[in-house]
Every structure is written in C-alpha cells, then in structure tokens.
Design a protein around this motif. Sequence first.
Motif, PDB file in Angstrom:
ATOM      1  N   ALA A  90     -23.587   5.839  -4.915  1.00 28.61           N
ATOM      2  CA  ALA A  90     -24.131   4.720  -4.135  1.00 28.61           C
ATOM      3  C   ALA A  90     -25.393   4.182  -4.781  1.00 28.61           C
ATOM      4  CB  ALA A  90     -24.415   5.165  -2.705  1.00 28.61           C
ATOM      5  N   LYS A  91     -26.245   5.072  -5.281  1.00 34.61           N
ATOM      6  CA  LYS A  91     -27.453   4.667  -6.003  1.00 34.61           C
ATOM      7  C   LYS A  91     -27.958   5.842  -6.820  1.00 34.61           C
ATOM      8  CE  LYS A  91     -30.557   5.609  -2.087  1.00 34.61           C
ATOM      9  NZ  LYS A  91     -31.624   5.046  -1.218  1.00 34.61           N
ATOM     10  N   ALA A  92     -28.775   5.525  -7.806  1.00 36.56           N
ATOM     11  CA  ALA A  92     -29.294   6.576  -8.687  1.00 36.56           C
ATOM     12  C   ALA A  92     -30.758   6.315  -8.992  1.00 36.56           C
ATOM     13  CB  ALA A  92     -28.491   6.622  -9.985  1.00 36.56           C
ATOM     14  N   SER A  93     -31.502   7.393  -9.167  1.00 28.92           N
ATOM     15  CA  SER A  93     -32.907   7.311  -9.569  1.00 28.92           C
ATOM     16  C   SER A  93     -33.165   8.444 -10.558  1.00 28.92           C
ATOM     17  CB  SER A  93     -33.822   7.437  -8.349  1.00 28.92           C
ATOM     18  OG  SER A  93     -33.814   8.765  -7.853  1.00 28.92           O
TER      19      SER A  93
ATOM     20  N   PHE B  54     -24.498  10.025  -3.349  1.00 28.85           N
ATOM     21  CA  PHE B  54     -23.059   9.795  -3.371  1.00 28.85           C
ATOM     22  C   PHE B  54     -22.667   8.852  -2.239  1.00 28.85           C
ATOM     23  CE2 PHE B  54     -21.943  14.222  -5.342  1.00 28.85           C
ATOM     24  CZ  PHE B  54     -22.640  13.857  -6.489  1.00 28.85           C
ATOM     25  N   THR B  55     -21.491   8.267  -2.376  1.00 29.53           N
ATOM     26  CA  THR B  55     -21.018   7.337  -1.343  1.00 29.53           C
ATOM     27  C   THR B  55     -20.662   8.044  -0.045  1.00 29.53           C
ATOM     28  OG1 THR B  55     -18.811   7.470  -2.343  1.00 29.53           O
ATOM     29  CG2 THR B  55     -20.176   5.577  -2.946  1.00 29.53           C
ATOM     30  N   ASP B  56     -20.525   9.368  -0.063  1.00 28.72           N
ATOM     31  CA  ASP B  56     -20.263  10.095   1.179  1.00 28.72           C
ATOM     32  C   ASP B  56     -21.552  10.530   1.870  1.00 28.72           C
ATOM     33  OD1 ASP B  56     -21.158  12.155  -0.398  1.00 28.72           O
ATOM     34  OD2 ASP B  56     -19.307  13.321  -0.367  1.00 28.72           O
ATOM     35  N   GLY B  57     -22.695  10.041   1.337  1.00 29.52           N
ATOM     36  CA  GLY B  57     -23.978  10.308   1.969  1.00 29.52           C
ATOM     37  C   GLY B  57     -24.761  11.457   1.386  1.00 29.52           C
ATOM     38  N   ARG B  58     -24.141  12.302   0.586  1.00 32.78           N
ATOM     39  CA  ARG B  58     -24.870  13.425   0.000  1.00 32.78           C
ATOM     40  C   ARG B  58     -25.899  12.953  -1.013  1.00 32.78           C
ATOM     41  NH1 ARG B  58     -20.587  17.122  -2.644  1.00 32.78           N
ATOM     42  NH2 ARG B  58     -19.377  15.183  -2.651  1.00 32.78           N
ATOM     43  N   VAL B  59     -27.045  13.621  -1.025  1.00 37.37           N
ATOM     44  CA  VAL B  59     -28.105  13.330  -1.998  1.00 37.37           C
ATOM     45  C   VAL B  59     -28.284  14.570  -2.873  1.00 37.37           C
ATOM     46  CG1 VAL B  59     -30.515  12.717  -2.341  1.00 37.37           C
ATOM     47  CG2 VAL B  59     -29.254  11.744  -0.409  1.00 37.37           C
ATOM     48  N   ILE B  60     -28.065  14.404  -4.170  1.00 41.40           N
ATOM     49  CA  ILE B  60     -28.146  15.520  -5.107  1.00 41.40           C
ATOM     50  C   ILE B  60     -29.403  15.385  -5.957  1.00 41.40           C
ATOM     51  CG2 ILE B  60     -26.979  16.762  -6.964  1.00 41.40           C
ATOM     52  CD1 ILE B  60     -25.441  16.788  -4.324  1.00 41.40           C
ATOM     53  N   PRO B  61     -30.360  16.313  -5.826  1.00 41.58           N
ATOM     54  CA  PRO B  61     -31.522  16.287  -6.722  1.00 41.58           C
ATOM     55  C   PRO B  61     -31.072  16.639  -8.136  1.00 41.58           C
ATOM     56  CG  PRO B  61     -31.896  17.699  -4.796  1.00 41.58           C
ATOM     57  CD  PRO B  61     -30.436  17.414  -4.856  1.00 41.58           C
ATOM     58  N   THR B  62     -31.265  15.753  -9.077  1.00 42.57           N
ATOM     59  CA  THR B  62     -30.826  15.998 -10.454  1.00 42.57           C
ATOM     60  C   THR B  62     -31.591  15.113 -11.420  1.00 42.57           C
ATOM     61  OG1 THR B  62     -28.903  16.023 -11.937  1.00 42.57           O
ATOM     62  CG2 THR B  62     -28.963  14.289 -10.291  1.00 42.57           C
ATOM     63  N   ARG B  63     -31.713  15.579 -12.635  1.00 42.97           N
ATOM     64  CA  ARG B  63     -32.310  14.782 -13.707  1.00 42.97           C
ATOM     65  C   ARG B  63     -31.249  14.372 -14.724  1.00 42.97           C
ATOM     66  NH1 ARG B  63     -37.931  15.867 -13.197  1.00 42.97           N
ATOM     67  NH2 ARG B  63     -38.179  16.802 -11.129  1.00 42.97           N
TER      68      ARG B  63
END
Length: 458
Positions: A244-247, A253-262
């Motif tokens: 859905a978006k990236a930083s 993710f489009t299912d709402g999960r937010v994954i902390p990652t570099r």
Amino acid sequence: MNTVTRPRILVVGAGFAGVECVRRLERKLSPGEAEITLVTPFAYQLYLPLLPQVASGVLTPQSVAVSLRRSSRYRTRIIPGGAIGVDLKAKVCVVRTITDKIVDEPFDYIVLSPGSITRTFDIPGLTDTAFGMKTLAEAAYIRDHVITQLDLADASEDPAERASRLQFVVVGGGYAGTETAACLQRLTHAAVKRYPRLDPRLIKWHLIDIAPKLMPELGDKLGRSALEILRRRGIEISLGVSIAKASPEEVTFTDGRVIPTRTLIWTAGVAASPLIGTLGAETVKGRLAVTAEMCLPDHDGVFALGDAAAVPDLAKGQDGAVCPPTAQHAMRQGTHVADNVIAALRGQPLRPYVHKDLGLVVDLGGADAVSKPLGVELRGLPAQAVARGYHWSALRTGVAKTRVMTNWLLNAVAGDDFVRTGFQARKPAKLKDFEYTDAYLSPEEVRARVEGAGRARA
C-alpha cells in the motif's frame, strides 16, 4: 561493394534476443554483404536468470556478464549508449551515448530488442524506497545491502532497530521474486551463524504477491511444492497481497499489516522498454504489435522481438496468444529474426516464428528446486540438476561456462565468506536510479529532431 553502399543493419539491445541476432548475422553474412551495428550501454550480455545467485554470492558478477567482444567472428560495431527514439519513416535511430551526446544513427534494417523495465505502480514511496533486480549493479548492491543490515543490527543497541534491519520484504511471486527470496534467505541463514550477538529467530523474510498462486505457470503441484519448500525454510508467504505504501523504515501491506524493515525488493513483473512508445506504432499491452515473422506491419526492414514485442505464439494455436517474455523465447527469436533479416536482404521469403515451450526451471538454492522440462515434473536434486544444467548450457561462451561451474563447485565445497565490498555504498541504488524512464523522446520530439538534422545537413 564499398562501405558506403553496404546495407546497414542496426540491432538495438544486447539482451538474449539482440545478442543471438547479432551472432547469427555475423555467422551467416559475409563481411561485404552488410554493416552490423549494435546499440547497448554495456558490451556484455547479462544472463538475467542467474542474478539471484549473484545477489546471494553463489556466483560472482563477472560470471553472468558474457563479453560481446570474445567472439572469434567479432566484427560488429558497438555503440555504447541507449536508443531513446526511432523515426521509422526517416529510418533513423536517436542514441544517447555514454558521454551523454545525442547522435542520429541511420539504418536500412533495424532489429528492435530493447528488452523491458521493471513494472511499477503508483504506490507512495515505492520507487524511492525499493530495490530492483534487473541489472548486475542492482544484484551486487543488494548483496552488500543485506550483509550490511546484519552488520548494523549486530552493532545496534536498540531492539526495535535491530528487528527492523533483520526483516526483509520481496514483492513478486514469479520466478525472479521467488528465486531472489529463496537465495537471499539462504545467505542470511548461513551468515547469521557468524554473528553471535544476533538471534537467528529475528531474521524474517516475507514474499508477497497479488496473485492467488505462487508461480502459476508451474502448475498446481509444483507450485505447492515450491510454496512448501519456502515455508519450511521460514519464509512467510502472503498471496493476494501487495504494497500500500513504503518508507525507508517500514512497509505497509494492502491487508493492513505494517512491517518494520529497511529492505524492500520489488520484482513484480516487467513492462516493455519505453523506446517502443517513441515509434507511434500499434502496441499490445505495451508491447509492439508484430507479425509472426516479427516484422512491423507497413514498415519495410523493421523487426521487433523479445520482451518489447508481442510476437504471436503460433505453437499454442490460440487466436491472440503471444509469446511470454522469457529468455527461452528471446534466444530463439533472436536467431530466427536474424534469418529473416538475411532473407529480406537477399530478397527471399520470410518464415514465421514457431517454438514449443521446453519447460520451466526454478532454482531455490542448495538442493532445492522445482522443474518442468518437457512437461515432466521434478523436485529436489533431479530438478536442481536440470535447472543448473539448462542455465549452464545456455551460457554463450566456454569462459562463462567455466566461471559459473567453478563458482558453483567452490560455493558447494567452501561456502560463502559473507564479504560486502562497499563499492557502491554511497551511491543511490533504488528503482528510480536505474530505470531512466524520463530519458526517452516522444514521437513528436524524435520527428522534430530528425527533420531538424536533415535541414541542417541540406
């Protein structure tokens, strides 16, 4: 005939299609019969299917970069640069050289094989954050980056930062994404043993794809086998999901999960080179519409093939079916289109391209693989033998074959040293830094430039 009157054959692109075409032309045309020119930024053919093994350190970068100047029949003039526009009416190709000079290259026959670029979507932060896997530099950079994350996590005293650096996200459940995730997961699994302060359980790999199945071309059974292998290794696979978006520090993710990652690696498909858009010709889903002989309708001496052309797949016997953008088709199309160029040059009839699929191979690293040669489903070591045997045989030179085989044997016996070179550590290496999609001219700009050059010469 002297050099002025010799027909000029211009080949654009040094991928599988372009190189096979050039080599066939060199073998079958006498030196006085035509002048052959190749436009490419680099004087090597990149063996793309083995890039994940470069990223994981199994192969060295030089092993998959096959020099174009090694051929014993080498007589093609190479223009180091990229084609940014083609005027079909004036028969001129506009080229931006590596010195950033723009030149006009006239031709009598042109073979368009500019390949493809990474297909992206309008996702916030994607091109500024994600890494690609289309070039040799990207593969080498990703290896350095992944090992760097282990080093930085080991040095960090912040548990949240350490956890984010040890999570990796790969988008794309096709061959490139699946093999990339599989090979790099093996790299981190082996490397973390050299970091006593790091908990191996913190290393997490995510492979996601919007499609409902992993590598659907393999069929249900082999697709499930690949899925089971990856999940058994601890790779978390999410299907029907995208970004859905990236930083720089997290991915949503489009299912709402937010994954902390570099680390976000984007391999979600390809699109035809933007060069095709400069022609003003008919396209099929972005690929140039050509005949079964790989000719552009209503334009004599213009041929197109590979990822950039929608070549009818006559072997399938279905109306509208086109050849998929695979190395297997590109290599055979390159040879076939060279024969058709020669036929056109000599006033002989052209032949349509027909090729039945030889099968699929997927190397998941180590002893893990799934393959489907000629419709026969294989798993494990037999599949691995077929996969590596196919890739090894497809390498064009004996030197390349020797390098790759030596690398495979050395890696199998001695393993990896987990060295990061740091050569490009301070250079940007995201998607936006490699595609150069804003470098191409519009059809109107091409026409204006060529007409202006013609008036200047007059």
